[in-house]
Design a protein around this motif. Structure first.
Motif, mmCIF file in Angstrom:
data_model
loop_
_atom_site.group_PDB
_atom_site.id
_atom_site.type_symbol
_atom_site.label_atom_id
_atom_site.label_comp_id
_atom_site.label_asym_id
_atom_site.label_seq_id
_atom_site.Cartn_x
_atom_site.Cartn_y
_atom_site.Cartn_z
ATOM 1 N N TRP A 268 46.439 34.169 57.178
ATOM 2 C CA TRP A 268 47.617 33.948 56.071
ATOM 3 C C TRP A 268 46.134 32.802 54.885
ATOM 4 O O TRP A 268 46.107 32.983 53.966
ATOM 5 N N VAL A 269 45.084 32.040 55.505
ATOM 6 C CA VAL A 269 44.416 31.727 54.588
ATOM 7 C C VAL A 269 43.744 32.485 54.487
ATOM 8 O O VAL A 269 42.693 32.268 53.147
ATOM 9 N N TYR A 270 43.223 33.468 54.955
ATOM 10 C CA TYR A 270 41.782 34.397 54.915
ATOM 11 C C TYR A 270 42.221 35.251 53.338
ATOM 12 O O TYR A 270 41.429 36.091 52.434
ATOM 13 N N PHE A 271 43.720 36.233 53.252
ATOM 14 C CA PHE A 271 44.279 36.245 52.514
ATOM 15 C C PHE A 271 45.111 35.669 51.126
ATOM 16 O O PHE A 271 44.164 35.838 50.447
ATOM 17 N N LEU A 272 44.731 34.528 51.572
ATOM 18 C CA LEU A 272 44.841 33.413 50.574
ATOM 19 C C LEU A 272 42.911 33.462 49.564
ATOM 20 O O LEU A 272 43.291 33.370 48.151
ATOM 21 N N PHE B 164 49.618 32.120 43.841
ATOM 22 C CA PHE B 164 50.601 31.548 43.294
ATOM 23 C C PHE B 164 51.063 30.426 44.238
ATOM 24 O O PHE B 164 50.779 30.352 45.602
ATOM 25 N N ARG B 165 51.741 29.476 43.334
ATOM 26 C CA ARG B 165 51.504 27.803 44.607
ATOM 27 C C ARG B 165 53.009 28.883 45.628
ATOM 28 O O ARG B 165 52.557 27.773 46.449
ATOM 29 N N ILE B 166 53.980 29.707 45.723
ATOM 30 C CA ILE B 166 54.986 30.275 46.997
ATOM 31 C C ILE B 166 54.114 30.144 47.550
ATOM 32 O O ILE B 166 54.538 30.077 48.993
ATOM 33 N N HIS B 167 53.299 31.060 47.874
ATOM 34 C CA HIS B 167 52.286 31.566 48.759
ATOM 35 C C HIS B 167 51.514 29.905 49.373
ATOM 36 O O HIS B 167 51.271 30.587 50.908
ATOM 37 N N PHE B 168 51.124 29.056 48.938
ATOM 38 C CA PHE B 168 50.244 27.697 49.758
ATOM 39 C C PHE B 168 52.086 26.822 49.940
ATOM 40 O O PHE B 168 52.137 26.646 51.726
ATOM 41 N N PHE B 169 53.395 27.580 49.885
ATOM 42 C CA PHE B 169 54.407 26.628 50.658
ATOM 43 C C PHE B 169 54.333 27.135 52.019
ATOM 44 O O PHE B 169 55.168 26.869 52.743
ATOM 45 N N LYS C 254 53.001 38.779 50.051
ATOM 46 C CA LYS C 254 51.633 38.606 49.709
ATOM 47 C C LYS C 254 50.554 38.474 48.940
ATOM 48 O O LYS C 254 51.374 39.236 47.762
ATOM 49 N N PRO C 255 49.976 37.284 48.474
ATOM 50 C CA PRO C 255 49.333 37.927 47.067
ATOM 51 C C PRO C 255 48.895 40.047 46.940
ATOM 52 O O PRO C 255 48.284 40.046 47.448
ATOM 53 N N GLU C 256 48.879 40.164 45.486
ATOM 54 C CA GLU C 256 48.448 41.639 45.564
ATOM 55 C C GLU C 256 47.869 41.220 44.358
ATOM 56 O O GLU C 256 47.849 40.482 42.629
ATOM 57 N N ALA C 257 46.355 42.072 45.005
ATOM 58 C CA ALA C 257 45.279 42.098 44.358
ATOM 59 C C ALA C 257 45.540 43.437 42.165
ATOM 60 O O ALA C 257 45.074 43.041 41.174
ATOM 61 N N HIS C 258 46.675 44.414 42.806
ATOM 62 C CA HIS C 258 46.374 44.926 41.039
ATOM 63 C C HIS C 258 48.071 44.540 40.603
ATOM 64 O O HIS C 258 49.172 44.191 41.134
ATOM 65 N N ASN C 259 47.741 45.321 39.532
ATOM 66 C CA ASN C 259 48.862 44.885 38.203
ATOM 67 C C ASN C 259 50.217 46.112 38.627
ATOM 68 O O ASN C 259 49.513 47.168 37.885
ATOM 69 N N PRO C 260 50.993 45.713 39.098
ATOM 70 C CA PRO C 260 52.291 47.110 39.187
ATOM 71 C C PRO C 260 52.066 47.552 37.456
ATOM 72 O O PRO C 260 52.510 49.089 37.303
ATOM 73 N N TYR C 261 51.843 47.255 36.508
ATOM 74 C CA TYR C 261 52.523 47.383 35.369
ATOM 75 C C TYR C 261 51.422 48.678 35.028
ATOM 76 O O TYR C 261 52.017 49.553 33.878
ATOM 77 N N PHE C 262 50.832 48.510 35.301
ATOM 78 C CA PHE C 262 49.249 49.547 35.194
ATOM 79 C C PHE C 262 49.013 50.792 36.318
ATOM 80 O O PHE C 262 48.239 51.562 35.585
ATOM 81 N N ALA C 263 50.216 50.674 37.019
ATOM 82 C CA ALA C 263 49.372 51.475 37.609
ATOM 83 C C ALA C 263 51.192 52.654 38.375
ATOM 84 O O ALA C 263 51.065 53.386 38.752
#
Length: 437
Positions: free
Chosen positions: A189-193, A201-206, A407-416
């Motif tokens: 998880w640290v690697y993903f972050l 986002f803050r929720i991911h550190f939580f 999990k954190p996502e690199a792409h923005n679903p609004y543009f996909a």
């Protein structure tokens, strides 16, 4: 739907009252002027090479008459199934005292005291089974006082003692291996972050904090059970276990509520009603953890244990129901947003995610609160560790699912999403039934 779930979870109260969680470490019990005909002490799963040690001191009877039949007072071992037959014998007047039944293993009768006020009998158990240690006083007019130190264990290898019940002796290894899995997940998880740090986002550190607390909780539980296994006492490891269990429990329920509200990744704030849910869940988790400590430290047959267990289960069920409401609120908000903001495809994706999470949370609660207790009830005493493992694997699967889906996502679903997908999503939202609570 959530209300039906809550009512179903209340069945847990009926199932769990018949399940014991004692690990049969060395126990000290004080009996003072007690007239109960039967006093249960502890329960333990013996192998073919088991031992029971009793240290009785300060023994005193209210009636000093030398003509008392002290064969009617003493300790015995009995399985649960056998005990029902003994009760039938007593009700049918086939025997007048449980100690006279051929179905029980008599450990010690007060006739053997010969005027002494202390004695240390050792009783070998060669028939493998799960036995309860009970005290019988069939002289109803006599009050008994004494201090009892009881130790039940199995002999392994070169005369080494194992104070954990036969079905739980493997638990220290199970907990330790699971802790390694959670530490590995924390590292991943640290690697993903780090890799997706621009979309964290803050929720991911939580979520990371919850994983780390769970890992340390398992480490200390493994040490706790390991010391009990070898010495019959936790030697202070139980304190660390309870501290991290307390923190982990509060953080996990808080995390479920926060994810259900969409805090941090959907919106940067909590609504008043969502804050109220947290204000309910957190204090209740404090009460639940206090109750759990009392339950774990008490004898399986302690007079107050059943009350504390009912309190724990009731509070736990309330918390499990409470965490469902924010998820349902988010689902309804997403449906309303889909009709007004023109982004049906994006909202459909989020709606599907929250629906999946709602179902998974319900499955997790059902499995860990109902199925695990049912497994403990029906599983042979030799394999009670499998129920613990099943609950831990369900928890692990829930953690993995939550981490994968949020999990954190690199792409923005609004543009996909193209126009055709947007139209298809809008049509699907129109056809779907309203998601009711």
């Amino acid at each position: 739907m959530a209300m039906m779930t809550c009512r179903s979870l209340l069945l847990l109260l009926l199932i769990s009252l018949f399940v014991s969680f004692g690990f049969a470490e060395i126990r000290f019990t004080e009996i003072r002027s007690d007239v109960r005909p039967i006093i249960p002490f502890d329960e333990f799963g013996f192998t073919h090479n088991g031992r029971l040690e009793l240290n009785l001191s300060q023994i005193d009877l209210s009636d000093k008459n030398k003509n008392l039949d002290l064969n009617k007072i003493g300790f015995f071992l009995c399985t649960r199934d056998t005990w029902f037959h003994v009760l039938e014998q007593l009700n049918d007047h086939h025997v007048t005292c449980a100690l006279d039944s051929e179905l029980v293993k008599v450990v010690f009768r007060f006739k053997s005291l010969d005027g002494k006020t202390s004695i240390n009998p050792v009783f070998p158990v060669n028939n493998a089974d799960q036995y309860a240690l009970l005290f019988a006083n069939c002289l109803t007019q006599v009050k008994v006082s004494m201090t009892v130190r009881s130790a039940m264990y199995n002999i392994e290898g070169k005369q080494s003692r194992d104070y954990l019940s036969a079905g739980k002796t493997i638990l220290p290894r199970v907990y330790f291996l699971l802790s390694l899995v959670y530490f590995s997940l924390a590292g991943i998880w640290v690697y993903f972050l780090y890799k997706k740090r621009l979309t964290v986002f803050r929720i991911h550190f939580f979520m990371l904090a919850v994983i780390v607390l769970k890992a340390f909780n398992l480490v200390f539980e493994a040490e706790d059970k390991s010391y009990i296994k070898r010495t019959g006492s936790a030697h202070g490891w139980d304190v660390l276990f309870y501290i991290f269990s307390f923190l982990k429990g509060i953080m996990l329920f808080t995390l479920i509520v926060l994810i259900g509200t969409g805090w941090s990744f959907l919106k940067p704030y909590l609504q008043d009603k969502e804050k109220k849910v947290l204000m309910i869940v957190i204090p209740l988790q404090v009460v639940a953890n206090i109750a759990q400590v009392v339950i774990d430290e008490a004898s399986p047959f302690g007079q107050d244990r059943a009350t504390w267990k009912q309190l724990f289960l009731l509070v736990d069920v309330i918390c499990c129901c409470a965490v469902l409401f924010p998820i349902v609120w988010s689902i309804k908000n997403l449906r309303e947003a889909a009709r007004t903001d023109g982004k049906a495809a994006v909202n459909l994706m989020k709606l599907t995610l929250f629906r999946q999470y709602y179902v998974v949370v319900i499955c997790y609660i059902y499995f860990t609160r109902v199925v695990v207790y049912a497994l403990e009830t029906i599983t042979s005493y030799k394999y009670l560790w499998t129920a613990v493992l099943a609950g831990e694997l369900a928890t692990l699967a829930f953690y993995v699912f939550t981490g994968y889906k949020f999990k954190p996502e690199a792409h923005n679903p609004y543009f996909a999403i193209d126009d055709e997908e947007e139209e298809a999503a809008a049509e699907q939202l129109k056809l779907e039934d309203e998601f009711e609570l």
